[in-house]
Design an enzyme around this catalytic site. Structure first.
Site, mmCIF file in Angstrom:
data_model
loop_
_atom_site.group_PDB
_atom_site.id
_atom_site.type_symbol
_atom_site.label_atom_id
_atom_site.label_comp_id
_atom_site.label_asym_id
_atom_site.label_seq_id
_atom_site.Cartn_x
_atom_site.Cartn_y
_atom_site.Cartn_z
ATOM 1 N N ARG A 560 0.832 -1.259 0.113
ATOM 2 C CA ARG A 560 -0.048 -0.046 -0.203
ATOM 3 C C ARG A 560 0.694 1.074 0.008
ATOM 4 N NH1 ARG A 560 -5.646 -1.171 -0.909
ATOM 5 N NH2 ARG A 560 -5.825 1.142 -0.065
ATOM 6 N N VAL A 561 0.297 2.112 -0.475
ATOM 7 C CA VAL A 561 1.145 3.610 -0.621
ATOM 8 C C VAL A 561 0.329 4.526 0.152
ATOM 9 C CG1 VAL A 561 2.247 3.137 -2.680
ATOM 10 C CG2 VAL A 561 0.158 4.156 -2.915
ATOM 11 N N ASP A 562 -0.784 4.132 0.593
ATOM 12 C CA ASP A 562 -1.697 5.174 1.405
ATOM 13 C C ASP A 562 -1.539 4.614 2.862
ATOM 14 O OD1 ASP A 562 -3.072 2.731 1.602
ATOM 15 O OD2 ASP A 562 -4.813 3.672 0.720
ATOM 16 N N ASP A 563 -2.593 5.377 3.970
ATOM 17 C CA ASP A 563 -2.543 4.833 5.167
ATOM 18 C C ASP A 563 -3.217 3.727 5.749
ATOM 19 O OD1 ASP A 563 -0.668 6.965 5.920
ATOM 20 O OD2 ASP A 563 -2.462 8.384 5.702
#
Ligand code: WTA
Length: 692
Positions: A560-563
């Site tokens: 994942r590149v998000d939170d």
């Protein structure tokens, strides 16, 4: 040995597949073989010969058609299902560009069908009524049950009739909070039969999480059981539901009926707490209802289910899937990604509380008339050989699981695997997070005896079904790569400005165009749907994942590149954990990051700032962790609490997670530029407290 003719070979050369692959950004493989990076596992020719898709050439031919003529490609497949009335024209319509107005996806609109009918009645009409639909394996050794397709239909109809009787109508929500009993897929199918919208809540969620979901979708009825045994532990589900329903009532949502399955192997009926007038024993009422039930015919675009998933804010999102496209997509992906044949026995270890259990325990397999193993228990009970015991017992041929389980079993040693035959296995599958090459190899060599291709399926709750996946027998595999897109799927990798990258590249994984199984909205919040998924890179669906494409066109998911963090294949929003932590009276502030974990993939690492004057203590640490277990569920409990006198923030007050991630993973020489911090001193304080 006997198996050797069926083995996949590790080879150092391969005939080049056709090079007509520019659309895919794939190249002729011949070249790649010279390089060390490429570790190809070539399917055995005998395997390929029997596969639905037997070569790269065949794949490319089908793929090209699916992209050039999606309407024709998917119509041909959809025609193999039962439709009361055929869909209209166009076959699909979409607007996927926020700049051009409302995001809108429709497939087979105007088509009238029912997914339960296609799972059960249609298979029975085709002569499979006596075929085993479910092999149910209980938590305890020797406790099991089976249902044929006929029997499954009878059970589904009884529940469907009951639900209708208590007033559940087409479009109404039904919350299901059940463990992996047969009643869980039965409940899903019964809802689908009458056009009700099921919302399954994983039975590991806490009462507060359950209540939050109930308040959001306002069901008339909750389906649950009194208790369940997982491994040696008894979990009192009904108590959790009682607390959730009390909570929901306080928040204005009163649920009329709580239909409770008496799971007496875990807890006798007499010991179950009961609310008269609301609670009903499943077994007491269901047997009174007829075993047939007319289906509610629905439009392809009528909702089938809601499933809540985590995002980068605290509030879970209700992912909404509709009927027709989801049906066609899950059935087709199941068939091709697992090279499914009617003689297969299929076992997916996922729980129906997650999307994998929706698409690949219940709908995908049953639409294909498959025999499915449903396992109630834990993979390490009574010992870590349990999976292979089950594989041998039911002659499982397709085994689909998560990398976290592979890694945990790998640590227990090979003997627990090799003491079982496993000769029925034909295909292995992986889902939930990137599978690291060493786990891939162990899965392939030890579990699959170097004989079974691995389908590493990349997808999401939102996508309904596989988007990037190997097709066993088609392409050579690379350990750790999810390989190529499924039919009709156009993955693109973009840079931070949203420009599509070509050839060998690395960036944000998006999808261009729609596919039938895509979710249509977030329940009650179409705007959040548009901003979360379609605004970051206008014109594309943004997955939230990073991806690398190698020079041969193979896709390598990088996380994942998000939170959002991925713990044992479970999606958890860092914001959800943070908001649970700060609800603790002694916690002033919290910041949560993911950190590499040997078994879970990612672990949860929480930086916690206490209220002024409160001293650090182990008891407080435990109580903070308890708070998260209570508010979300045990699977979201932080692995680590790191005391933080202050958190690194920019002058505008934004927490610099980049720095926290480095501290959490002890990459202290890689902290990078800390000059923009409001108070640079906090970093040293944090480092000083790292091992306290
Ligand atoms: C991750 C589960 C790499 C990914 C089906 C995605 C994967 C998230 C894979 C979705 C895979 C799932 N390789 N990563 N084969 N499968 N993921 O919604 O980060 O629970 O965005 O759906 O899991 O999780 P979800």
């Amino acid at each position: 040995g006997a198996g050797s003719s069926r083995r996949l070979r590790h080879v150092s050369s391969v005939a080049a597949p056709p090079s007509k692959v520019s659309r895919l950004n794939a190249v002729v493989l011949g070249d790649a073989l010279a390089s060390k990076e490429d570790d190809l596992v070539i399917p055995n020719p005998d395997f390929s010969a029997q596969a639905h898709v037997h070569s790269p050439g065949k794949y490319l031919e089908m793929y090209e058609r699916s992209i050039e003529d999606p309407a024709g490609f998917w119509s041909d497949i959809a025609s193999q299902f039962y439709w009361k009335q055929k869909w209209g024209s166009p076959v699909y319509s979409e607007n996927l560009d926020v700049r051009k107005g409302r995001i809108d996806i429709e497939w087979f609109k105007g088509g009238i069908t029912n997914i339960c009918y296609n799972c059960l009645d249609a298979n029975i009409a085709a002569g499979n009524g006596d075929k085993i639909a479910i092999y149910w394996e209980g938590n305890e050794l020797g406790v099991d049950a089976t249902l044929t397709y006929n029997q499954l239909l009878h059970n589904v109809c009884q529940l469907a009739n009951y639900l209708k009787d208590i007033g559940v109508r087409k479009g109404d929500a039904v919350v299901i909070y059940l463990p992996m009993l047969m009643e869980l897929p039965i409940a899903m199918l019964a809802c689908a039969r009458i056009g009700a919208v099921h919302s399954v809540v994983f039975a590991g969620f806490s009462s507060e999480s359950l209540s939050q979901r109930i308040v959001d979708c306002k069901p008339k009825v909750v389906l649950t059981c009194n208790a369940v045994k997982r491994g040696p532990k008894v979990i009192h589900l009904k108590d959790i539901v009682d607390a959730a329903l009390a909570d929901s009532a306080k928040n204005g949502t009163v649920v009329d009926v709580c239909l409770t399955y008496a799971n007496e192997s875990a807890l006798e009926k007499e010991s179950t707490k009961w609310v008269e007038g609301r609670d009903i024993w499943w077994q007491d009422v269901l047997s009174k209802y007829p075993t047939s039930c007319d289906v509610e015919w629905v439009d392809a675009e009528d909702p089938l289910f809601l499933l809540y998933t985590s995002g980068s804010t605290g509030k879970p999102k209700g992912v909404l899937h509709t009927t027709g496209g989801y049906m066609v997509y899950t059935a087709t992906t199941f068939k091709y990604a697992f090279d499914y044949k009617p003689s297969d026995v299929y076992w997916c270890t996922a729980d129906c509380g997650w999307i994998t259990g929706h698409s690949y325990v219940t709908y995908g397999p049953m639409l294909n008339g498959a025999t499915v193993v449903v396992f109630e228990g834990a993979p390490n009970y009574p010992d870590s050989g349990r999976c292979w015991d089950i594989v041998d017992k039911y002659k499982v041929s397709i085994f689909y699981t998560a990398p976290t389980l592979v890694r945990s079993l790998m640590r227990e040693g090979d003997e627990l695997v090799t003491r079982y035959s496993r000769k029925s296995l034909r295909i292995l599958g992986s889902v939930g997070e990137p599978i690291n090459p060493s786990a891939w190899r162990w899965f392939f060599n030890v579990v699959g005896d170097s004989r079974c291709p691995i389908s590493d399926t990349w997808w999401q709750t939102e996508t309904g079904g596989f988007l990037i996946t190997p097709l066993p027998g088609a392409w050579p595999q690379k350990p750790g790569s999810a390989t190529f897109p499924f039919f009709g799927v156009q993955p693109v990798i973009v840079d931070e400005k949203g420009a599509e990258l070509e050839g060998e590249c690395s960036g944000y994984l998006c999808v261009k165009g729609s596919w039938p199984g895509a979710f249509r909205t977030l329940y009650g919040d179409h705007e959040r749907y548009e901003t979360t998924y379609f605004s970051a890179f206008p014109g594309y669906y943004f997955s939230g994942d990073g991806c690398r494409r190698d020079k041969d066109g193979y896709h390598w998911l990088t996380g994942r590149v998000d939170d959002v963090i991925n713990v044992s294949g479970h999606r958890i929003g860092t914001a959800e954990v943070e908001s649970a932590l700060v609800s603790h009276p002694q916690c002033a502030e919290a910041a949560v990051v993911g950190v590499e974990h040997e078994v879970k993939g990612q672990g949860i690492y929480a930086f916690v700032t206490l209220v002024e004057g409160v001293p650090y203590s182990d008891d407080l640490r435990k109580s903070l962790i308890m708070t998260v277990r209570k508010q979300i569920g045990a699977f979201a409990a932080p692995d680590r609490i790191h005391w933080a006198p202050g958190l690194p923030k920019t002058r505008s007050g934004k927490i610099m997670r980049r720095i926290l991630r480095k501290i959490a993973s002890r990459q202290l020489d890689e902290l990078g530029d800390t000059s923009t911090l409001a108070e640079p001193g906090v970093v040293d304080q944090l480092i000083a407290l790292a091992d306290s």
